[in-house]
Design a protein around this motif. Structure first.
Motif, PDB file in Angstrom:
ATOM      1  N   THR A 225       0.830  -1.211   0.000  1.00  0.00           N
ATOM      2  CA  THR A 225       0.000   0.000   0.000  1.00  0.00           C
ATOM      3  C   THR A 225       0.863   1.259   0.000  1.00  0.00           C
ATOM      4  OG1 THR A 225      -0.104  -0.083   2.395  1.00  0.00           O
ATOM      5  CG2 THR A 225      -1.959  -1.064   1.213  1.00  0.00           C
ATOM      6  N   VAL A 226       0.356   2.288  -0.644  1.00  0.00           N
ATOM      7  CA  VAL A 226       1.084   3.554  -0.754  1.00  0.00           C
ATOM      8  C   VAL A 226       0.442   4.570   0.189  1.00  0.00           C
ATOM      9  CG1 VAL A 226       1.827   5.367  -2.349  1.00  0.00           C
ATOM     10  CG2 VAL A 226       1.507   3.048  -3.200  1.00  0.00           C
ATOM     11  N   LYS A 227       1.282   5.273   0.952  1.00  0.00           N
ATOM     12  CA  LYS A 227       0.767   6.312   1.858  1.00  0.00           C
ATOM     13  C   LYS A 227       1.256   7.675   1.377  1.00  0.00           C
ATOM     14  CE  LYS A 227       0.374   3.732   6.154  1.00  0.00           C
ATOM     15  NZ  LYS A 227       1.056   2.455   6.156  1.00  0.00           N
ATOM     16  N   TRP A 228       0.705   8.739   1.978  1.00  0.00           N
ATOM     17  CA  TRP A 228       1.168  10.094   1.616  1.00  0.00           C
ATOM     18  C   TRP A 228       2.676  10.217   1.799  1.00  0.00           C
ATOM     19  CZ3 TRP A 228      -2.070  11.880  -1.381  1.00  0.00           C
ATOM     20  CH2 TRP A 228      -3.424  12.091  -1.106  1.00  0.00           C
ATOM     21  N   SER A 229       3.179   9.600   2.878  1.00  0.00           N
ATOM     22  CA  SER A 229       4.607   9.740   3.200  1.00  0.00           C
ATOM     23  C   SER A 229       5.516   9.075   2.163  1.00  0.00           C
ATOM     24  CB  SER A 229       4.890   9.160   4.587  1.00  0.00           C
ATOM     25  OG  SER A 229       4.432   7.822   4.643  1.00  0.00           O
ATOM     26  N   ASP A 230       4.937   8.219   1.299  1.00  0.00           N
ATOM     27  CA  ASP A 230       5.740   7.560   0.257  1.00  0.00           C
ATOM     28  C   ASP A 230       5.907   8.439  -0.979  1.00  0.00           C
ATOM     29  OD1 ASP A 230       5.917   5.210   1.768  1.00  0.00           O
ATOM     30  OD2 ASP A 230       3.957   4.539   1.059  1.00  0.00           O
ATOM     31  N   ILE A 231       5.221   9.582  -0.984  1.00  0.00           N
ATOM     32  CA  ILE A 231       5.271  10.449  -2.166  1.00  0.00           C
ATOM     33  C   ILE A 231       5.990  11.735  -1.803  1.00  0.00           C
ATOM     34  CG2 ILE A 231       3.878  11.701  -3.875  1.00  0.00           C
ATOM     35  CD1 ILE A 231       1.690   9.587  -3.385  1.00  0.00           C
ATOM     36  N   GLY A 232       7.068  12.011  -2.523  1.00  0.00           N
ATOM     37  CA  GLY A 232       7.870  13.202  -2.228  1.00  0.00           C
ATOM     38  C   GLY A 232       7.228  14.470  -2.764  1.00  0.00           C
ATOM     39  N   GLY A 233       7.269  15.528  -1.956  1.00  0.00           N
ATOM     40  CA  GLY A 233       6.779  16.838  -2.416  1.00  0.00           C
ATOM     41  C   GLY A 233       5.279  16.860  -2.645  1.00  0.00           C
ATOM     42  N   LEU A 234       4.869  17.664  -3.637  1.00  0.00           N
ATOM     43  CA  LEU A 234       3.460  17.788  -4.050  1.00  0.00           C
ATOM     44  C   LEU A 234       2.511  18.108  -2.889  1.00  0.00           C
ATOM     45  CD1 LEU A 234       3.293  14.751  -6.544  1.00  0.00           C
ATOM     46  CD2 LEU A 234       3.481  17.141  -7.155  1.00  0.00           C
ATOM     47  N   LYS A 235       2.959  18.975  -1.984  1.00  0.00           N
ATOM     48  CA  LYS A 235       2.145  19.309  -0.794  1.00  0.00           C
ATOM     49  C   LYS A 235       0.760  19.818  -1.158  1.00  0.00           C
ATOM     50  CE  LYS A 235       5.471  20.404   2.846  1.00  0.00           C
ATOM     51  NZ  LYS A 235       6.665  21.191   2.596  1.00  0.00           N
ATOM     52  N   GLU A 236       0.717  20.778  -2.105  1.00  0.00           N
ATOM     53  CA  GLU A 236      -0.578  21.378  -2.465  1.00  0.00           C
ATOM     54  C   GLU A 236      -1.505  20.361  -3.112  1.00  0.00           C
ATOM     55  OE1 GLU A 236      -0.069  24.955  -4.800  1.00  0.00           O
ATOM     56  OE2 GLU A 236       1.399  25.710  -3.351  1.00  0.00           O
ATOM     57  N   VAL A 237      -0.924  19.502  -3.950  1.00  0.00           N
ATOM     58  CA  VAL A 237      -1.722  18.469  -4.627  1.00  0.00           C
ATOM     59  C   VAL A 237      -2.310  17.514  -3.585  1.00  0.00           C
ATOM     60  CG1 VAL A 237      -1.605  16.490  -6.193  1.00  0.00           C
ATOM     61  CG2 VAL A 237      -0.411  18.604  -6.782  1.00  0.00           C
ATOM     62  N   LYS A 238      -1.481  17.102  -2.634  1.00  0.00           N
ATOM     63  CA  LYS A 238      -1.959  16.192  -1.580  1.00  0.00           C
ATOM     64  C   LYS A 238      -3.095  16.841  -0.788  1.00  0.00           C
ATOM     65  CE  LYS A 238       2.546  13.998  -0.778  1.00  0.00           C
ATOM     66  NZ  LYS A 238       3.683  14.004   0.150  1.00  0.00           N
ATOM     67  N   GLN A 239      -2.912  18.126  -0.475  1.00  0.00           N
ATOM     68  CA  GLN A 239      -3.938  18.860   0.281  1.00  0.00           C
ATOM     69  C   GLN A 239      -5.268  18.868  -0.483  1.00  0.00           C
ATOM     70  OE1 GLN A 239      -3.796  20.280   3.366  1.00  0.00           O
ATOM     71  NE2 GLN A 239      -5.889  21.034   3.204  1.00  0.00           N
ATOM     72  N   ARG A 240      -5.187  19.136  -1.790  1.00  0.00           N
ATOM     73  CA  ARG A 240      -6.416  19.177  -2.600  1.00  0.00           C
ATOM     74  C   ARG A 240      -7.094  17.811  -2.657  1.00  0.00           C
ATOM     75  NH1 ARG A 240      -6.523  22.410  -8.090  1.00  0.00           N
ATOM     76  NH2 ARG A 240      -8.736  22.124  -7.708  1.00  0.00           N
ATOM     77  N   LEU A 241      -6.284  16.756  -2.750  1.00  0.00           N
ATOM     78  CA  LEU A 241      -6.858  15.409  -2.801  1.00  0.00           C
ATOM     79  C   LEU A 241      -7.455  15.008  -1.449  1.00  0.00           C
ATOM     80  CD1 LEU A 241      -4.295  13.488  -5.036  1.00  0.00           C
ATOM     81  CD2 LEU A 241      -6.633  14.094  -5.607  1.00  0.00           C
ATOM     82  N   GLN A 242      -6.814  15.460  -0.381  1.00  0.00           N
ATOM     83  CA  GLN A 242      -7.385  15.191   0.948  1.00  0.00           C
ATOM     84  C   GLN A 242      -8.776  15.802   1.057  1.00  0.00           C
ATOM     85  OE1 GLN A 242      -4.112  16.550   3.518  1.00  0.00           O
ATOM     86  NE2 GLN A 242      -4.419  14.699   4.702  1.00  0.00           N
ATOM     87  N   GLU A 243      -8.873  17.064   0.630  1.00  0.00           N
ATOM     88  CA  GLU A 243     -10.155  17.774   0.744  1.00  0.00           C
ATOM     89  C   GLU A 243     -11.221  17.184  -0.179  1.00  0.00           C
ATOM     90  OE1 GLU A 243      -9.327  21.893   0.015  1.00  0.00           O
ATOM     91  OE2 GLU A 243      -7.930  22.026   1.702  1.00  0.00           O
ATOM     92  N   ALA A 244     -10.793  16.787  -1.395  1.00  0.00           N
ATOM     93  CA  ALA A 244     -11.766  16.343  -2.400  1.00  0.00           C
ATOM     94  C   ALA A 244     -12.144  14.874  -2.258  1.00  0.00           C
ATOM     95  CB  ALA A 244     -11.203  16.588  -3.798  1.00  0.00           C
ATOM     96  N   VAL A 245     -11.225  14.062  -1.723  1.00  0.00           N
ATOM     97  CA  VAL A 245     -11.469  12.616  -1.694  1.00  0.00           C
ATOM     98  C   VAL A 245     -11.502  12.065  -0.267  1.00  0.00           C
ATOM     99  CG1 VAL A 245     -10.671  10.362  -2.529  1.00  0.00           C
ATOM    100  CG2 VAL A 245     -10.275  12.405  -3.921  1.00  0.00           C
ATOM    101  N   GLU A 246     -10.410  12.314   0.459  1.00  0.00           N
ATOM    102  CA  GLU A 246     -10.277  11.685   1.780  1.00  0.00           C
ATOM    103  C   GLU A 246     -11.362  12.168   2.750  1.00  0.00           C
ATOM    104  OE1 GLU A 246      -6.984  11.398   5.337  1.00  0.00           O
ATOM    105  OE2 GLU A 246      -6.252  11.875   3.338  1.00  0.00           O
ATOM    106  N   TRP A 247     -11.559  13.475   2.838  1.00  0.00           N
ATOM    107  CA  TRP A 247     -12.550  13.993   3.794  1.00  0.00           C
ATOM    108  C   TRP A 247     -13.973  13.516   3.498  1.00  0.00           C
ATOM    109  CZ3 TRP A 247     -10.792  19.843   4.401  1.00  0.00           C
ATOM    110  CH2 TRP A 247      -9.512  19.862   4.983  1.00  0.00           C
ATOM    111  N   PRO A 248     -14.467  13.658   2.241  1.00  0.00           N
ATOM    112  CA  PRO A 248     -15.845  13.196   1.987  1.00  0.00           C
ATOM    113  C   PRO A 248     -16.041  11.703   2.264  1.00  0.00           C
ATOM    114  CG  PRO A 248     -15.058  14.525   0.152  1.00  0.00           C
ATOM    115  CD  PRO A 248     -13.887  14.310   1.046  1.00  0.00           C
TER     116      PRO A 248
END
Length: 251
Positions: free
Chosen positions: A1-24
């Motif tokens: 499994t891949v976690k956020w910590s396995d992906i370097g950088g892309l802070k803003e992209v991760k934030q947007r995906l958290q809001e659009a996918v993870e939270w709902p």
């Protein structure tokens, strides 16, 4: 499994995906209470090797959602009706195992602009089926669709209308900070000698995340080639040689 910590950088992209996918998916009650609907679809676009698939996998892991991955070309069938049936099946399965994420990689292969070329009847029917599923009578309760493409310019515009792929996120080439992050991830656990990771940030300008992974692998192989079973470290020289061999796939 891949976690956020396995992906370097892309802070803003991760934030947007958290809001659009993870939270709902994780907090549906909050969204109901505040009377806000999460997006149905997210489109990730950017050059190959920049982590679109990794991001989709990570957001599924972090959202504790089932992950259904489909490569666009796999769905195209020469038999009439088979491709649309394939799409229906995917959505039906996703509803059964919700919360779930459907990930369409290379979506441009199944949803190019309609009416553009002869022999494109199959893809026209597939676009229609995809739109039917996303707009469908059967609600996509706790099912989110993520699609990835290197060519957003050739996608059927109907997919990008509100209520379909509402969130469009560009995955850029990694900047300095991201490259350092990615280098750290891929050299973690690698016995280094005389290697300053910071010195590799500049020479890897223009590299994708996949290029950086290839670079660290090549450096490791260089060390093994020299010492085989006596290899203990990966040195600065090993990285220097790797940089001569591994070039940015974007150049």
């Amino acid at each position: 499994t891949v976690k956020w910590s396995d992906i370097g950088g892309l802070k803003e992209v991760k934030q947007r995906l958290q809001e659009a996918v993870e939270w709902p998916l994780k907090y549906p009650d909050v969204f109901k209470r505040i009377n806000v609907e999460g997006p149905k679809g997210i489109l990730l676009f950017g050059p190959p090797g920049c982590g679109k698939t990794l991001l989709a996998k990570a957001v599924a892991t972090e959202s504790e959602a089932n992950f259904i991955a489909i490569r666009g070309p796999e769905l195209i069938s020469k038999w009439v009706g088979e491709s649309e049936k394939g799409i229906r099946k995917i959505f039906s399965k996703a509803r059964q195992v919700a919360p779930s994420i459907i990930f369409f990689d290379e979506i441009d292969s199944i949803a190019p602009r309609r009416g553009q070329e002869s022999g494109a009847k199959v893809t026209e029917r597939m676009v229609n089926q995809l739109l039917t599923e996303m707009d469908g009578v059967e609600s996509l309760e706790r099912v989110i669709v993520i699609a990835a493409t290197n060519r957003p310019d050739i996608l059927d515009e109907a997919l990008l209308r509100p209520g379909r792929f509402d969130v469009i996120v560009e995955i850029p080439l990694p900047d300095k900070e991201s490259r350092l992050d990615i280098l750290k991830i891929h050299t973690k656990g690698m016995p280094l000698k005389g290697v300053d990771i910071n010195e590799l940030v500049q020479p890897t300008e223009g590299f994708t995340g996949a290029d950086i992974k290839s670079l660290t692998r090549e450096a490791g192989l260089n060390a093994i080639r020299k010492g085989l079973d006596k290899t203990e470290y990966v040195t600065k020289e090993d990285f220097k040689e790797a940089l001569e061999k591994v070039k940015s796939s974007k150049k």
